[in-house]
Design a protein around this motif. Structure first.
Motif, short mmCIF file in Angstrom:
data_model
loop_
_atom_site.label_atom_id
_atom_site.label_comp_id
_atom_site.label_asym_id
_atom_site.label_seq_id
_atom_site.Cartn_x
_atom_site.Cartn_y
_atom_site.Cartn_z
N VAL A 227 106.86 69.69 79.23
CA VAL A 227 105.72 70.52 79.65
C VAL A 227 104.82 69.69 80.56
O VAL A 227 104.33 70.18 81.59
N ALA A 228 104.62 68.41 80.21
CA ALA A 228 103.76 67.56 81.03
C ALA A 228 104.34 67.40 82.43
O ALA A 228 103.61 67.47 83.43
N PHE B 8 97.93 72.69 75.13
CA PHE B 8 98.21 72.30 76.51
C PHE B 8 99.08 73.34 77.19
O PHE B 8 98.93 73.60 78.38
N PHE B 9 99.93 74.01 76.41
CA PHE B 9 100.81 75.03 76.99
C PHE B 9 100.00 76.29 77.34
O PHE B 9 100.16 76.84 78.44
N ALA C 88 104.32 66.70 69.97
CA ALA C 88 104.46 67.15 71.36
C ALA C 88 103.18 66.88 72.13
O ALA C 88 103.23 66.50 73.31
N GLY C 89 102.02 67.04 71.46
CA GLY C 89 100.75 66.74 72.12
C GLY C 89 100.67 65.27 72.50
O GLY C 89 100.25 64.92 73.60
N PRO D 296 100.62 75.83 71.40
CA PRO D 296 100.20 74.48 71.76
C PRO D 296 99.10 74.59 72.82
O PRO D 296 99.29 75.30 73.81
N LEU E 299 103.68 70.18 66.77
CA LEU E 299 102.61 70.34 67.76
C LEU E 299 101.96 69.00 68.06
O LEU E 299 101.70 68.65 69.20
N LEU F 111 102.42 59.41 75.35
CA LEU F 111 102.68 58.45 74.27
C LEU F 111 104.06 58.72 73.68
O LEU F 111 104.50 59.86 73.59
N LYS G 95 93.15 66.96 79.89
CA LYS G 95 94.22 66.45 80.75
C LYS G 95 94.76 67.57 81.64
O LYS G 95 94.98 67.39 82.83
N GLY H 26 107.26 68.24 74.65
CA GLY H 26 105.92 67.89 75.12
C GLY H 26 105.96 67.23 76.49
O GLY H 26 105.21 67.60 77.40
N GLY I 189 107.78 74.86 76.73
CA GLY I 189 106.58 75.30 76.01
C GLY I 189 106.90 76.46 75.08
O GLY I 189 106.45 76.49 73.93
N ALA J 120 103.88 70.60 84.30
CA ALA J 120 102.49 70.93 84.63
C ALA J 120 102.15 70.55 86.06
O ALA J 120 101.36 71.21 86.71
N LEU K 181 108.83 75.22 72.08
CA LEU K 181 107.91 74.54 71.17
C LEU K 181 107.14 75.57 70.34
O LEU K 181 107.03 75.46 69.12
N MET K 182 106.64 76.61 71.06
CA MET K 182 105.89 77.66 70.38
C MET K 182 106.74 78.35 69.34
O MET K 182 106.30 78.62 68.22
N VAL L 2 92.99 59.15 77.93
CA VAL L 2 94.38 59.30 78.37
C VAL L 2 94.68 58.35 79.52
O VAL L 2 95.71 57.66 79.53
N ILE M 145 98.27 75.66 80.58
CA ILE M 145 99.13 75.71 81.75
C ILE M 145 99.48 77.15 82.11
O ILE M 145 99.46 77.54 83.28
N ALA N 278 107.72 74.22 83.08
CA ALA N 278 106.81 74.06 81.94
C ALA N 278 106.97 75.18 80.94
O ALA N 278 106.79 74.98 79.74
N SER O 279 100.14 78.94 66.42
CA SER O 279 101.43 78.47 66.94
C SER O 279 101.33 78.03 68.39
O SER O 279 102.26 77.44 68.91
N PHE P 256 102.84 64.67 75.35
CA PHE P 256 102.26 65.32 76.53
C PHE P 256 101.29 64.37 77.25
O PHE P 256 101.23 64.35 78.47
N ILE P 257 100.52 63.60 76.48
CA ILE P 257 99.59 62.68 77.14
C ILE P 257 100.24 61.33 77.42
O ILE P 257 99.58 60.39 77.80
N LEU Q 292 93.77 67.19 75.10
CA LEU Q 292 94.87 67.83 75.82
C LEU Q 292 94.36 68.76 76.90
O LEU Q 292 94.86 68.78 78.02
#
Lengths: 301, 341
Positions: free
Chosen positions: A255-256, B148-149, A235-236, B146, A232, A242, B284, A252, A274, A259, A277-278, B296, B152, A270, B144, A239-240, B281
């Motif tokens: 998904v970004a 950001f997910f 992926a976070g 995320p 997580l 990095l 964003k 991640g 996602g 989005a 990942l979940m 960010v 969305i 997305a 579990s 997502f931003i 997150l």
């Protein structure tokens, strides 16, 4: 599957406090029967490992191949998870990404396991100034919101996948070190420790082969729960923006990218990364809970 | 009473070494920039002379220890350096954006406490019932997901499919005017200005991001409430209270919950840590103009002073929140200060 597990133990007595070796197997069988979800989580974990190992060879499309003729197509028989804004197959990308995501989290957790164990074991065994300094350093790490500290570390060390791993490892070290320190500390004066010392074992040997193995069962639970959190976290971070760079498939960052298209209704870009990942995090969490039941029935919540 | 006062003073004093540690780490992070920090701060279009000038201006040619003291002195004056991308001091940027982040985070935490604590209590008092199963499901799913997910997915369902949520762009739709600045919290400012339309608009924008964060923080609180209530309910003093014929309500809330609250409040510290990280997150995803999205944006353009200022600000905020939590202990727990040194 269950039948073999019931029949293999040699001891026929069904009572829980069975003889040692067979008792463990019996107990694992018991936990799996009581809680089939744990068995399911092991199966899901195996699935993740397989897609990480052979993913690149079994996916129907090249995860990096763009196709201007098939842009932003919804899921269909040819593209199970649809295609993205460059016409790349989302299913292939999701499966191929498994390897990178698992590598990042496993590497990070391994590093924090090793460093956390060494720091924690030394602090718990020796006590004194080393313990004080180590504990203070760990407290300082915990004084940061962990994800934010990881952001700061990646920003400082440079924007690369290796640094994502280091950052995730550093923010996880305190959990392992504290656990090992507590486990070692309560056994420092235990009878078997003194006996091992009297038998002429060196301090290092007593610590490594007599005390530390006792900390392993709770550590394994921590590892499993931590793996989900590490995924997580990584992926976070991607997502931003990095770590992982755009064409590389990673959950991640996918998904970004997706989005940006969600407000215009292209949900599949997305949703699927996602979901995967979940699923991965869910697998590790379930496995951690299952392992906890196997290792220590008292800590069930 | 004096014992309690001393204990509170001691707890505040304990925060000082932590703050020093935080400052040391952020100093190390600012000096550990890849390559030459002076070159980083000078920007891309720097000549060797301008880099040398920046190095002198930043004091990077001095010994490390002296640099650290200069850094501390600057911090005490509230100087976190200049943002390269906007050219404004990092401190004023952070201060301008902090209320937006706090409004979001605190609303989310309030919502998640309001849901998860009753849920945990209900689950503990009726083990095995559907409430317990719901609690278990939420707890497992919650850890579990995320953040950001979730955000969305919520945007897709409530904005695109159902059309009942406003577009996920910032704190206030452009048809509303920002309320006059008093606290920076739009919810409070619009109430002060008696501007109910703006208040409604703010709430509408806030619902989705706050729900996203609340879903994320629900799980640990509900889990801990349930576990703490279960262990409190099985304690001897509860059996005694029941045997003495006290009402169910008194036993549950007067004795069991009051004791269960302590571990729950402790978990809140960990939850804050996750919430402040998740905040980045969520901001964003919803283009929320808080300090997370500022960081960010700064990361994308390699604006390191801004990122490090953000990390330090977040850490100090977290230390402060933890201090508040520990002081809340002294209110909740009558034993506080009697057993402590």
């Amino acid at each position: 599957m269950k039948m073999t597990e019931i029949t293999t133990p040699a001891a026929p007595a069904p009572a829980p406090p069975a003889p040692k070796g067979s008792g463990t197997l019996k107990h694992i069988g018991y936990v799996l029967r009581e809680n089939p979800v744990t068995g399911l989580s092991f199966l899901m974990f195996a699935g993740l490992l397989i897609s990480a190992a052979i993913g690149p060879w079994i996916v129907p499309y090249d995860p990096l191949a763009t196709n201007a003729a098939a842009v932003l197509q919804p899921p269909s028989a040819t593209h199970w998870f649809g295609t993205d804004n460059l016409g790349r197959d989302v299913f292939s990308r999701v499966i191929v990404a498994t390897r990178l995501d698992l590598i990042i989290s496993v590497a990070a957790v391994t590093l924090s396991f090793i460093f956390g164990s060494v720091i924690g074991a030394l602090a718990g065994y020796r006590g004194g100034w080393f313990d004080i300094i180590a504990s203070r350093c760990l407290d300082t790490i915990m004084a940061f919101p962990l994800f934010v500290l990881a952001m700061g570390i990646v920003a400082a060390l440079g924007n690369s996948v290796a640094n994502i791993i280091y950052a995730t490892a550093i923010i996880n070290i305190p959990f392992y070190a504290r656990l090992v320190r507590a486990e070692v500390n309560i056994r420092r004066e235990a009878g078997f420790t003194l006996a091992a010392k009297l038998a002429g074992n060196s301090d290092a040997r007593v610590l490594a082969f007599h005390i530390f193995p006792n900390a392993l069962p709770p550590m394994m639970v921590q590892v499993s729960l931590n793996l989900g959190w590490a995924i997580l976290n990584a992926a976070g971070l991607s997502f931003i923006g990095l770590g992982v760079r755009p064409p590389t498939p990673e959950w991640g960052i996918m998904v970004a990218e997706g989005a940006n298209y969600i407000v215009s209704g292209e949900w599949w870009m997305a949703l699927f990364p996602g979901l995967w990942l979940m699923l991965a995090v869910f697998t590790f969490n379930l496995m951690g809970d299952g392992l906890r039941d196997i290792v220590d029935p008292r800590r069930r919540t | 009473m004096s014992g309690r006062g001393t204990a509170i003073a001691l707890r505040i004093a304990q925060a000082i070494p932590v703050v020093i540690g935080v400052v040391v780490i952020s100093f190390v992070l600012t000096r550990a920039l890849p390559g030459d920090p002076a070159a980083q701060f000078a920007g891309i279009a720097a000549t060797p002379e301008s880099i040398e000038e920046v190095r002198r201006a930043l004091g990077l040619d001095k010994p490390l220890l002296q640099q650290f003291f200069i850094y501390c002195a600057q911090l005490l004056q509230g100087d976190l350096g200049q943002s390269i991308s906007t050219g404004r001091p990092v401190v004023s940027e952070l201060a301008a954006r902090l209320p937006a982040s706090l409004e979001l985070t605190l609303t989310a935490l309030f919502v998640s406490c309001a849901i998860s604590i009753p849920l945990g209590i209900l689950a503990a008092t009726r083990p095995g019932s559907w409430v317990d199963q719901l609690c278990r499901l939420l707890v497992t799913a919650g850890v579990s997901l995320p953040t950001f997910f979730t955000g969305i997915v919520l945007v897709y369902v409530f904005y695109y499919l159902l059309g009942i949520a406003p577009s996920p762009l910032g704190r206030l739709d452009f048809v509303y005017l920002e309320p006059p600045h008093v606290t920076g919290f739009f919810l409070i400012d619009s109430v002060i200005a008696r501007d109910w339309e703006t208040f409604g608009g703010t709430v509408k924008q806030l619902v989705l991001p706050a729900t996203t964060m609340a879903l994320f923080t629900l799980a640990p609180i509900a889990r801990m409430t349930r576990a703490a209530m279960l262990s409190a309910l099985s304690a001897d003093f509860i059996r005694t209270a029941r045997a003495s014929g006290l009402s169910r309500r008194k036993v549950l809330y007067g004795y069991a919950f009051r004791n269960a609250l302590l571990p729950v409040v402790t978990t809140l510290g960990m939850v804050f840590s996750f919430a402040l990280g998740a905040n980045v997150l969520v901001e964003k995803v919803f283009a929320w103009p808080g300090i997370g999205s500022y960081a960010v944006e700064a990361l994308v353009v390699s604006d390191y002073a801004a990122v490090q200022g953000f990390v330090l600000a977040m850490a100090l905020l977290f230390v402060f929140l933890n201090l508040v939590i520990d002081l809340a202990y002294s209110v909740i727990d009558p034993r506080f200060g009697t057993s402590a040194k």
